[in-house]
Each structure stands twice: as structure tokens, then as C-alpha cells.
Design a protein around this motif. Sequence first.
Motif: not given
Length: 306
Positions: A3-10, A30-35, A37-45
Motif C-alpha cells: 500500500n503506497i502513498c505518493v504526495i504529488g506524483g501527478s 496519490v495526494i494532490n490538489r486535483g489539478s 486527471e488521476p491515473l487509471p488504477g490508482t486512488t486520488t485524494l
Amino acid sequence: MRNICVIGGSRYFGKHLVTLERDAGNHVTVINRGSTEPLPGTTTLVADRDDERQLRAALGTRTFDVVVDQICYTPRQAELARRVFAGRTGRYVMTSTMEVYDPATFATPPPGPAAAPLTEGHLDLAALPAARDTDGGADPATAYAEGKRRAEAVLLSDPEFDTVSVRTAHVLGGGGEDFTGRLAHYTERIAAGRPVDVHPDPRPTSFVHHREIARFLRWAAAGTFTGPVNAASHGALDVTGLSELIGAEAGVRPRYRTVAEGAASPFSFDRSYAMDNGRAARLGFDFSRVEDWLPGAAAESLAHLA
């Protein structure tokens, strides 16, 4: 599955890291400001990493095997991350920079042989000034380097989790991956026959390919070692060595113009701070040589000009 969390990473090599982890079968958040599109197969917060309440709310009760922090620039951000992720992860990887060694960004440069490749021990984080944050009046290069130094110091001193700071060399990629535009600066000038502006006695520095640093961050996230680690391809280059490799790919002999310090091209330095990558190599990472990938990156950059 981890279970990996990446801050930024977009974007840029952070996006490559997320893709590598996802394709390896890991669950990636992935944690970012939502600016973007999320990569398919990942979760964006969606959260502002500077807003502690917002970040805690977005995380909820989530925990992670490892957090990779791509956008930690200041000690305040490091302190917030240490509070928020305490108890949520056992390992924390901060993406730092080779600029932490740059003698031009110290009020008093650290002792040691400036011309030698720098090991991780050359920078004594414990000796940094105790100020909580960086001087807002400093020039951008100094503020960036000092911010990264102090952020490292916060995370590595009395850590809440196993912590690694990855001191990345200058990251290069061609075409659409040239996120700083610095490689394009050289390919455009050299291909057009315009001179490259250099210092009278340019000194060497270190580089790494954008895909290699993504692989390195994934390797660091999976490891058990802690502390600072240098990440650079084998083979430091000065500005003329860099230009000659690009010129060979362009079929043009580079021209040079000696200029005053402030007007020199990027990667022309009047001081040495190339890095020694020996610690990472001893720990098992197999680096490429800069001469092996730079021609290909230059070719991509040249094709992008057409």
C-alpha cells in the motif's frame, strides 16, 4: 501487494513512479490538489498538503506501507507531514535534491574538498541553524536549497518512522519530459549554431535520467535503509562535456562564449558539487552511465524542436 502513498506524483518523474508501483500490482494512493486527471488504477485524494486539517480529513483512517513525498520543500511542510503520518506509515521517502550541497547557497560553506564528489556525510544536518523556516528574503536558489536541507533535518532527526531523503541529481529527459526546459536550452542553441554561455572555468555536476530516478525512488521505497542517499548516474559532466554529447547527437560542433557568472547557461557552475553515488550502489542500486542515456534524451529533445 503493498500500500503506497505518493504526495504529488501527478507529473514528470513522479508520474513514472506511480505508474511503476501500479504496474507492479501495488495499491497506489496519490495526494494532490486535483489539478490533473488521476491515473487509471490508482486512488486520488484531493487535499492541500499545507492544510493539516484538510489533509487529515482526506486521509481518514488510511494507513500505508510507505509514503513517498515528492513535494516537501520546507521544514514547516516536513513538520506537518511528520505529525499527520505518525502512526500511518512505517517508512517515509522524501525527494530531496543535490542542491543541498551547493556551496553558493550556504552563508558559511561546509568544510571539505569542494572538488571531490560529495558523499552524504559532507552535509551535517545537525549543524544547520535552528530557525524554523527559510528566509523569505533569500534568492530563489538559496531558499530552495535551504528549505530542502531543513526539511530533511526535520524528518531525519528524532523520526516518527523510518526515513530516507533521496538527494536527486539534475533530472533530464527529452521532448515532453523536459520539465525544466534546460535540455531544450542546449539543443536549441547548439542545433542553431548559437554559442553556449559558460563560466571561465566550468566545474562538473551530476545528472540522472527521469525514468532512472523514478526507478530509484521505487527501490528506496522498498528498502530498509534510512538516512540521506545520493541518486545520480555514473559520470559527472561540466557544461562543455554536456554540450559535446548533445552536439554529437545534433551533428553540430558546439560553440562557447565565456560570460560573467550571472549570465551563464544552466548547468554551467563555477563551483563543484558533483555527487558520489557509492552508498546507493553499495546498497544494491545499479546506476546507468550518463553517456549511455544522454544522447537518446538529446535526440528526443531535437525531435521535439521540429
